[in-house]
Design an enzyme around this catalytic site. Structure first.
Site, PDB file in Angstrom:
ATOM      1  N   HIS A 159      64.106  15.887 -46.361  1.00  0.00           N
ATOM      2  CA  HIS A 159      64.119  14.140 -46.559  1.00  0.00           C
ATOM      3  C   HIS A 159      64.157  13.188 -45.008  1.00  0.00           C
ATOM      4  O   HIS A 159      63.161  12.043 -44.656  1.00  0.00           O
ATOM      5  CB  HIS A 159      64.924  13.298 -47.139  1.00  0.00           C
ATOM      6  N   ASP A 362      62.601   8.113 -38.295  1.00  0.00           N
ATOM      7  CA  ASP A 362      63.055   8.244 -40.195  1.00  0.00           C
ATOM      8  C   ASP A 362      62.257   9.265 -40.815  1.00  0.00           C
ATOM      9  O   ASP A 362      60.725   9.422 -39.882  1.00  0.00           O
ATOM     10  CB  ASP A 362      62.525   6.692 -40.561  1.00  0.00           C
TER      11      ASP A 362
HETATM   12  P1  ADP Z   1      67.381   5.313 -46.157  1.00  0.00           P
HETATM   13  O1  ADP Z   1      67.185   7.325 -47.213  1.00  0.00           O
HETATM   14  O2  ADP Z   1      67.506   6.581 -45.067  1.00  0.00           O
HETATM   15  O3  ADP Z   1      68.703   5.280 -46.812  1.00  0.00           O
HETATM   16  P2  ADP Z   1      64.557   4.676 -47.374  1.00  0.00           P
HETATM   17  O4  ADP Z   1      63.781   3.525 -46.554  1.00  0.00           O
HETATM   18  O5  ADP Z   1      63.816   5.353 -47.276  1.00  0.00           O
HETATM   19  O6  ADP Z   1      65.850   5.018 -46.172  1.00  0.00           O
HETATM   20  O7  ADP Z   1      65.419   4.623 -48.261  1.00  0.00           O
HETATM   21  C1  ADP Z   1      66.169   3.264 -48.483  1.00  0.00           C
HETATM   22  C2  ADP Z   1      66.239   2.838 -50.465  1.00  0.00           C
HETATM   23  O8  ADP Z   1      67.898   2.503 -50.438  1.00  0.00           O
HETATM   24  C3  ADP Z   1      64.843   2.229 -50.636  1.00  0.00           C
HETATM   25  O9  ADP Z   1      64.764   2.604 -52.100  1.00  0.00           O
HETATM   26  C4  ADP Z   1      65.978   0.936 -50.488  1.00  0.00           C
HETATM   27  O10 ADP Z   1      65.090  -0.293 -51.164  1.00  0.00           O
HETATM   28  C5  ADP Z   1      67.412   1.010 -50.887  1.00  0.00           C
HETATM   29  N1  ADP Z   1      68.159   0.144 -50.671  1.00  0.00           N
HETATM   30  C6  ADP Z   1      67.985  -0.186 -49.636  1.00  0.00           C
HETATM   31  N2  ADP Z   1      69.058  -1.381 -48.944  1.00  0.00           N
HETATM   32  C7  ADP Z   1      69.376  -1.293 -50.120  1.00  0.00           C
HETATM   33  C8  ADP Z   1      70.982  -2.631 -50.049  1.00  0.00           C
HETATM   34  N3  ADP Z   1      70.936  -2.988 -49.156  1.00  0.00           N
HETATM   35  N4  ADP Z   1      69.838  -2.869 -51.309  1.00  0.00           N
HETATM   36  C9  ADP Z   1      70.146  -2.263 -52.532  1.00  0.00           C
HETATM   37  N5  ADP Z   1      68.894  -1.454 -52.116  1.00  0.00           N
HETATM   38  C10 ADP Z   1      68.875  -1.058 -50.637  1.00  0.00           C
HETATM   39  C1  G6P Z   2      69.373   9.698 -46.414  1.00  0.00           C
HETATM   40  C2  G6P Z   2      68.968  10.674 -46.429  1.00  0.00           C
HETATM   41  C3  G6P Z   2      69.689  11.657 -48.114  1.00  0.00           C
HETATM   42  C4  G6P Z   2      71.485  10.634 -48.422  1.00  0.00           C
HETATM   43  C5  G6P Z   2      70.920   8.551 -48.006  1.00  0.00           C
HETATM   44  C6  G6P Z   2      71.832   8.130 -48.481  1.00  0.00           C
HETATM   45  O1  G6P Z   2      68.295   9.337 -47.290  1.00  0.00           O
HETATM   46  O2  G6P Z   2      67.968  11.480 -46.088  1.00  0.00           O
HETATM   47  O3  G6P Z   2      70.568  12.301 -48.217  1.00  0.00           O
HETATM   48  O4  G6P Z   2      71.440  10.708 -49.558  1.00  0.00           O
HETATM   49  O5  G6P Z   2      70.172   8.587 -47.081  1.00  0.00           O
HETATM   50  O6  G6P Z   2      72.918   8.113 -47.181  1.00  0.00           O
HETATM   51  P1  G6P Z   2      74.863   9.111 -48.121  1.00  0.00           P
HETATM   52  O7  G6P Z   2      75.372  10.024 -46.523  1.00  0.00           O
HETATM   53  O8  G6P Z   2      75.270   8.006 -48.391  1.00  0.00           O
HETATM   54  O9  G6P Z   2      74.323   9.946 -48.676  1.00  0.00           O
END
Ligand code: ADP
Ligand code: G6P
Length: 466
Positions: A159, A362
């Site tokens: 990812h 990212d």
């Molecule tokens: P990462 O996987 O690195 O955290 P992404 O943008 O790909 O970044 O995915 C983040 C996911 O988590 C999205 O579906 C987003 O809506 C959700 N998310 C992030 N921050 C929050 C938050 N504060 N509350 C609810 N959902 C969140």
């Molecule tokens: C990114 C990573 C995931 C991970 C998520 C939240 O999306 O690709 O593998 O689950 O961040 O991070 P955490 O360490 O809380 O699982």
């Protein structure tokens, strides 16, 4: 069944993070939940750490699919999760080798957990099951499964970005990486850029060769390296955004609303984003409506020092920008660290005039896609997207692309977004919306699994190697 027939076995997915009632922020968990809801199968993830780890799996839920956990002890949690996964692989794969903290004991814990997970999968897998490994926590699982004699089709989906060849060299285990990768049938990456980086890294391995059809071979095993950009469940996110509860934001009339939604992670470029907003406030015309920038950024991996550092730095930056620009009736940056419900996030993403999705690195960034799905096509907002988000490969024609390191042009993009005429906003949004709805989570799951199902079995691979 002949080996080249698409098979009908179960889908077994393994990821470190698995929902245990509460759904934490993070793209992977939402994506896998949506993928398994459609496809059915088994999801295996890590249990909360305990004093003693044991082999085997514990069932924690069933419904559209079944959920199991493997156990892990406190020391392993420190070494495998906080250590090797999040203080070596994460920074390295996000182009921050300067943050790498390598300890041999952490790698040993990573090996121990990967082996335990492989043993657990080997125990339950039936010959036709598809095994789908998620992300950087389990780079060795497939290799371990092969040493246990498992011949099932095994896929990996990473990812996060794949590092460039120089950064890969900083990985103490760089020499093992080709064998880990070649143990899969399909290595899935987010973008073309990631495929290029991995191909480059594999070329340095003398035992790996590329075949005429673009697949790879290493010690008799054929495997593919392909990109499958992950999507979202656009229909249901759009519906959640439409149905979201109204939140009283107390904005001044006509005040533009800018929004950022991220885990608090140094890869998300939050300090750069705050500074660009600061530069915009400096260049803004006196008397124009005063913008409000809401940044939702719940804490993440707080036991890792680099995460505590970024949190402090961000708080200081927000404080000093607000100190310089705020008035009795206006706080330019509202920085929210506490958890915000997903429905509320969906509603805010619908309401925002501008979304700031500006990571320094990212894999994809799902928030960019959620913003587009959430917006009203008749009066849409503008997406400001970093070149360094994987999403930029699919969204460059409709978003305003920025280099987050270039503060002045980033600030100008904020100004352009705030002042963009309705016609241009609609045009850009329509292009993006079409892509987000077409290449959604179902498209991602189907295209990946279709490819994995059709991968030649190891038996064929041996023949092709001769
Ligand atoms: P990462 O996987 O690195 O955290 P992404 O943008 O790909 O970044 O995915 C983040 C996911 O988590 C999205 O579906 C987003 O809506 C959700 N998310 C992030 N921050 C929050 C938050 N504060 N509350 C609810 N959902 C969140
Ligand atoms: C990114 C990573 C995931 C991970 C998520 C939240 O999306 O690709 O593998 O689950 O961040 O991070 P955490 O360490 O809380 O699982």
């Amino acid at each position: 069944m002949p080996d080249d027939e698409p098979h009908q076995g179960r889908l077994i997915v393994v990821s470190n993070r698995i929902p245990k009632g509460d759904v934490p922020a993070g793209g992977l968990v939402f994506a896998i939940h949506e993928a398994l809801t459609g496809a059915g199968g088994i999801w295996i993830g890590a249990a909360d750490p305990t004093d003693q780890a044991e082999d085997g799996l514990t069932k924690i839920g069933s419904g559209d699919y079944e959920r199991f956990t493997f156990s892990i002890n406190h020391e392993e949690h420190r070494g495998y999760y906080l250590g090797y996964a999040n203080s070596v692989l994460w920074p390295l794969f996000h182009h921050r080798p300067d943050l790498l903290e390598f300890h041999q004991g952490d790698f040993d814990a990573y090996v121990a957990v990967n082996r335990r997970v492989a043993r657990a999968i080997a125990e339950i897998a039936e010959p036709d099951d598809l095994i789908w490994v998620q992300d950087y926590h389990f780079l060795m699982v497939a290799h371990e499964l092969r040493s246990l004699g498992v011949t099932n089709r095994i896929g990996l989906f990473l990812h996060i970005p794949f590092p460039n060849p120089n950064d890969v060299m900083a990985l103490p285990q760089v020499a093992m990486m080709p064998a880990w990768m070649a143990a899969h049938d399909v290595v899935g990456l987010q973008t073309r850029r990631d495929v290029i980086s991995m191909v480059e890294a594999m070329r340095h391995d003398t035992k790996t060769q590329v075949l005429n059809d673009g697949t790879w071979i290493r010690e008799g095993r054929v495997f593919s390296i392909l990109n499958f950009p992950i999507g979202i469940d656009a229909e249901s996110f759009a519906e959640a955004a439409r149905a979201a509860p109204e939140v009283e934001l107390q904005l001044a009339p006509k005040a533009p609303l800018l929004l950022g939604v991220d885990r608090l992670d140094y890869s998300k470029g939050l300090v750069h984003r705050f500074e660009a907003f600061d530069a915009y406030l400096d260049m803004r015309e006196q008397g124009s409506p005063r913008p409000t920038f809401i940044q939702i950024a719940p804490g993440s991996r707080e036991d890792v020092e680099a995460y505590r550092d970024i949190r402090e730095k961000l708080e200081r930056t927000a404080g000093s920008i607000n100190g310089a620009h705020a008035d009795l009736d206006w706080t330019p940056i509202r920085y929210i660290r506490r958890h915000v419900d997903r429905e509320v996030v969906a509603g805010l993403l619908r309401r925002a005039d501008v979304a700031l999705v500006t990571p320094l690195a990212d894999g994809m960034n799902l928030v960019a896609k959620e913003f587009i799905a959430a917006q009203d096509p008749e009066d849409p907002g503008v997406l400001i997207l970093s070149h360094f988000a994987g999403a930029a490969e699919q969204m460059e024609s409709g978003a305003l692309l920025v280099n987050p390191f270039d503060r002045t042009s980033f600030a100008r993009a904020i100004s352009d977004a705030i002042h963009m005429p309705l016609e241009e906003r609609k045009e850009r949004h329509a292009i993006l919306r079409e892509g987000v709805f077409r290449e959604d989570i179902k498209w991602w799951t189907d295209s990946y699994l279709d490819r994995l199902r059709r991968a030649p079995r190891s038996f064929d691979s041996q023949l092709r190697a001769i």
